[in-house]
Design an enzyme around this catalytic site. Structure first.
Site, mmCIF file in Angstrom:
data_model
loop_
_atom_site.group_PDB
_atom_site.id
_atom_site.type_symbol
_atom_site.label_atom_id
_atom_site.label_comp_id
_atom_site.label_asym_id
_atom_site.label_seq_id
_atom_site.Cartn_x
_atom_site.Cartn_y
_atom_site.Cartn_z
ATOM 1 N N CYS A 134 67.446 68.454 25.490
ATOM 2 C CA CYS A 134 67.126 69.767 26.046
ATOM 3 C C CYS A 134 66.263 69.615 27.291
ATOM 4 O O CYS A 134 65.050 69.406 27.192
ATOM 5 C CB CYS A 134 66.405 70.631 25.009
ATOM 6 S SG CYS A 134 65.994 72.280 25.610
ATOM 7 N N CYS A 137 63.585 72.270 27.610
ATOM 8 C CA CYS A 137 62.432 72.056 26.735
ATOM 9 C C CYS A 137 61.516 70.956 27.268
ATOM 10 O O CYS A 137 60.288 71.094 27.256
ATOM 11 C CB CYS A 137 62.897 71.660 25.337
ATOM 12 S SG CYS A 137 64.106 72.762 24.582
ATOM 13 N N ASP A 138 62.102 69.854 27.721
ATOM 14 C CA ASP A 138 61.325 68.648 27.974
ATOM 15 C C ASP A 138 61.283 68.192 29.424
ATOM 16 O O ASP A 138 60.567 67.246 29.752
ATOM 17 C CB ASP A 138 61.879 67.500 27.114
ATOM 18 C CG ASP A 138 61.790 67.803 25.627
ATOM 19 O OD1 ASP A 138 60.811 68.457 25.225
ATOM 20 O OD2 ASP A 138 62.687 67.399 24.876
#
Length: 306
Positions: A134, A137-138
């Site tokens: 992701c 997300c990261d």
């Protein structure tokens, strides 16, 4: 045989939020967490894009807080894997761990989806230490660093484009000599000067040390083996929704995502609702899953009180 008014299957952000709202609506929900309490989010480390936590929050701590809140409001949360269902019966019949049967007036499916990985031992070793599925997300953790994205479809191009705005260099590892993505997505990639496409390549190994990912060993179709230096290794080869158990009754799209009625959580079976990544092929974010868990509980409340 135990009977419950509202049964929630799945213990991620969608399931826990559904349990919170269902508890406040006095539906006496029972939630079965399955094999992965907390859901897919627990495979990452710090979550920095969930509202209310300006300094970020550990993913497991976030999920533990949601779970605790649901329990404090009255939800009955249990470890247990649903192994079969019968949505022809009324009330619905659910079998847990292949031995215990329960009946339920309403069911909320929040079983999530899992990212597809390459299946490399080194990939598993460094998951959460540079290996991610992701970018949204990261990606923040790799600002001004070099990263790699595996895949050649729309998702891979979208992830690479997103990362190109954060990272110094983005390698796209593509196993063919062309991208499968739409023309618009391809143009976005081709027009990004810091994206380099490595054609006809497969990943042989993710390289790293005790601090995490340091690179990747690739092999070209002609047999050439070479290494690239990267700090992040992102998978963008698709997700697999956990919907097979319900496919006899519940309609899904071509990729297995549960179809719901408009913006609601209603499925084609009256009294069965779906929330979270199991019905979301587009966003796949914890906050979106939580919001859909809210909708599912509200929809279930309306159905039960009708």
């Amino acid at each position: 045989m135990e009977h419950v008014e509202c049964l929630i299957i799945g213990g991620g952000p969608a399931g826990y939020t559904a349990a919170i709202y269902a508890s406040r609506a006095a539906l006496n929900p029972v939630l079965l967490e399955g094999n992965e309490p907390g859901g897919q989010l627990t495979t990452t480390t710090v979550v920095e894009n969930y509202p209310g936590f300006p300094g970020g929050i550990d993913a497991n701590q976030l999920m533990a807080g949601m779970r605790e809140q649901a329990v404090m409001l009255g939800a009955d949360i249990r470890r247990g894997v649903v192994t079969s269902v019968d949505f022809d019966a009324r009330p619905f019949v659910v079998t847990v761990d292949s031995e215990t049967e329960m009946t339920a007036d309403a069911v909320i499916i929040a079983t999530g989806a899992t990212a597809r990985y390459l299946g490399l031992p080194s990939e598993l070793k460094y998951r959460g230490m540079g290996v991610s599925a992701c970018a949204t997300c990261d990606g923040f953790f790799y600002r001004k660093k070099d990263v790699a994205v595996v895949g050649g479809g729309d998702t891979a191009c979208e992830e690479a484009s997103y990362l190109s705005g954060l990272c110094r260099k983005v390698y796209m590892i593509v196993r063919r000599d062309e991208l499968r993505a739409s023309k618009a997505m391809q143009e976005r990639v081709f027009n990004s000067p810091n994206i380099e496409i490595l054609w006809n390549c497969n990943t042989r190994e993710v390289l790293g040390d005790e601090n995490g990912v340091t690179g990747a060993r690739l092999v070209r179709k002609d047999g050439e083996v070479f290494d690239i230096d990267v700090d992040g290794f992102f998978l963008a080869i698709g997700h697999h929704p956990a919907s097979e158990l319900f496919s006899r009754w519940i309609k899904t799209d071509g990729n297995g995502y549960i179809l719901t009625d408009g913006v609601s959580s209603r499925t084609n079976v009256e009294g069965v609702f779906a929330a979270g990544d199991v019905q979301d092929p587009y966003y796949r974010q914890a906050i979106n899953a939580a919001a859909s868990g809210c909708r599912a509980a509200l929809d279930a409340e309306k159905f039960l009180k009708k």
